[in-house]
Design an enzyme around this catalytic site. Structure first.
Site, mmCIF file in Angstrom:
data_model
loop_
_atom_site.group_PDB
_atom_site.id
_atom_site.type_symbol
_atom_site.label_atom_id
_atom_site.label_comp_id
_atom_site.label_asym_id
_atom_site.label_seq_id
_atom_site.Cartn_x
_atom_site.Cartn_y
_atom_site.Cartn_z
ATOM 1 N N ASP A 7 0.859 -1.181 0.000
ATOM 2 C CA ASP A 7 0.000 0.000 0.000
ATOM 3 C C ASP A 7 0.903 1.241 0.000
ATOM 4 O O ASP A 7 2.117 1.149 0.277
ATOM 5 C CB ASP A 7 -0.871 -0.051 1.255
ATOM 6 C CG ASP A 7 -1.659 1.217 1.485
ATOM 7 O OD1 ASP A 7 -2.319 1.682 0.545
ATOM 8 O OD2 ASP A 7 -1.604 1.751 2.610
ATOM 9 N N ASP A 236 -2.122 -0.923 5.946
ATOM 10 C CA ASP A 236 -2.413 -0.329 7.254
ATOM 11 C C ASP A 236 -3.886 -0.006 7.469
ATOM 12 O O ASP A 236 -4.293 0.307 8.583
ATOM 13 C CB ASP A 236 -1.621 0.980 7.416
ATOM 14 C CG ASP A 236 -2.198 2.108 6.575
ATOM 15 O OD1 ASP A 236 -2.324 1.928 5.346
ATOM 16 O OD2 ASP A 236 -2.543 3.160 7.145
ATOM 17 N N ASN A 239 -9.073 -0.607 3.427
ATOM 18 C CA ASN A 239 -9.101 -0.933 2.002
ATOM 19 C C ASN A 239 -7.996 -1.924 1.632
ATOM 20 O O ASN A 239 -7.919 -2.366 0.481
ATOM 21 C CB ASN A 239 -8.990 0.329 1.142
ATOM 22 C CG ASN A 239 -7.681 1.061 1.321
ATOM 23 O OD1 ASN A 239 -7.086 1.042 2.396
ATOM 24 N ND2 ASN A 239 -7.219 1.740 0.282
#
Length: 291
Positions: A7, A236, A239
């Protein structure tokens, strides 16, 4: 072939929304050792490219718009899952009627109404009036981070967005009003034709029901002839859940939400402590020992 999916915000990016030199060098080292590093983010692809360029990173697959688009290292759009036009229209009509700040991601622009930033400024004033102890600087920082993306195209109304006839991949709604945001979440959670996720404290995002980081991860692994068993996903926020659960190993950042840490297989350092580099170093160390 080992593959690491990471991410961006809160993960590869530090608190200054930058890829640190340590993280960048770790990614380059991984590439030289045959480890594929893939960025998987809610951001738009062209925005990701600017971030990678600043860190002097190249030759990366990029999953953007929470899995709605997948670009290969040459910048070619390899797969996309746009939201049905009538679902976008219904969503924007509702957000507009309820005075939300929103952004709509297309292939080459992030569309947002001219009045949007004024709405958020009014919300900050209301939050300050209701709570004298609120951290005003934190609110302004969150708004500034939202505005710092690349590729904004300002429009007079949501109808202008629909009239572009562009494929639309992601609708992001943002509000500092907790009650208002909950109202939006409750409304869209009943819309089963779209995926509803949140990537930060003040937002929620809508995509096609088949768009997710987890599905996109599976697509990239198949394209590269790899195995899910050999994948690691790092994230984290909420999503990232589908990606963390799909990968062979899901790793949460130390700064992640408690719920994310609970469902992950392991926890690395924070995004300000180069947690992604730490994961990459361990993967390379294990690979070296195996040889």
């Amino acid at each position: 072939m080992k593959m690491i999916f990471t991410d961006l915000d809160g993960t590869l990016l530090n608190s200054s929304s930058e890829i640190s030199t340590i993280n960048a060098e770790a990614i380059k080292k991984a590439q030289t050792h045959g480890v594929e590093v893939v960025v998987a983010t809610g951001r738009a692809y062209f925005d990701v490219q600017e971030i990678l360029k600043k860190a002097e990173l190249s030759n990366l697959w990029v999953i953007a718009a929470n899995g709605a688009t997948i670009h290969d290292p040459n910048g070619q759009l390899r797969h996309s899952v746009p939201i049905d036009a009538h679902h976008v229209k219904e969503a924007l009509q509702w957000l507009d009627a309820n005075e939300f700040y929103y952004e709509v991601f297309a292939e080459h622009a992030i569309y947002t109404p001219n009045s949007g930033r004024e709405l958020l400024a009014i919300e900050i004033d209301r939050v300050k009036s209701a709570n004298k102890n609120v951290d005003e600087e934190r609110l302004h920082h969150a708004a500034a981070k939202q505005y710092s993306q690349t590729g904004f195209a300002f429009v007079a109304s949501y109808e202008d967005i629909l009239n572009t006839n562009a494929e639309l991949y992601n609708v992001l709604a943002f509000s500092f009003d907790d009650e208002k945001r909950k109202k939006g979440w409750d409304h869209f959670s009943k819309q089963h034709d779209m995926t509803l996720v949140s990537s930060a404290d003040h937002n929620f995002e809508l995509e096609h029901k088949d768009a997710s980081k987890g599905n996109a991860l599976t697509y990239v692994v198949k394209e590269l002839g790899g195995s899910l068993h050999d994948t690691i996903a790092i994230g984290d926020s909420f999503n990232d859940v589908s990606m963390l659960q799909t990968a062979g190993k899901g790793i949460a950042m130390a700064n992640a939400h408690a719920e994310i840490k609970a469902l992950a297989d392991d926890v690395t350092l924070t995004n300000d402590e180069n947690g992604v580099a730490s994961v990459i170093d361990k993967v390379l160390e294990t690979q070296l020992k195996a040889h």
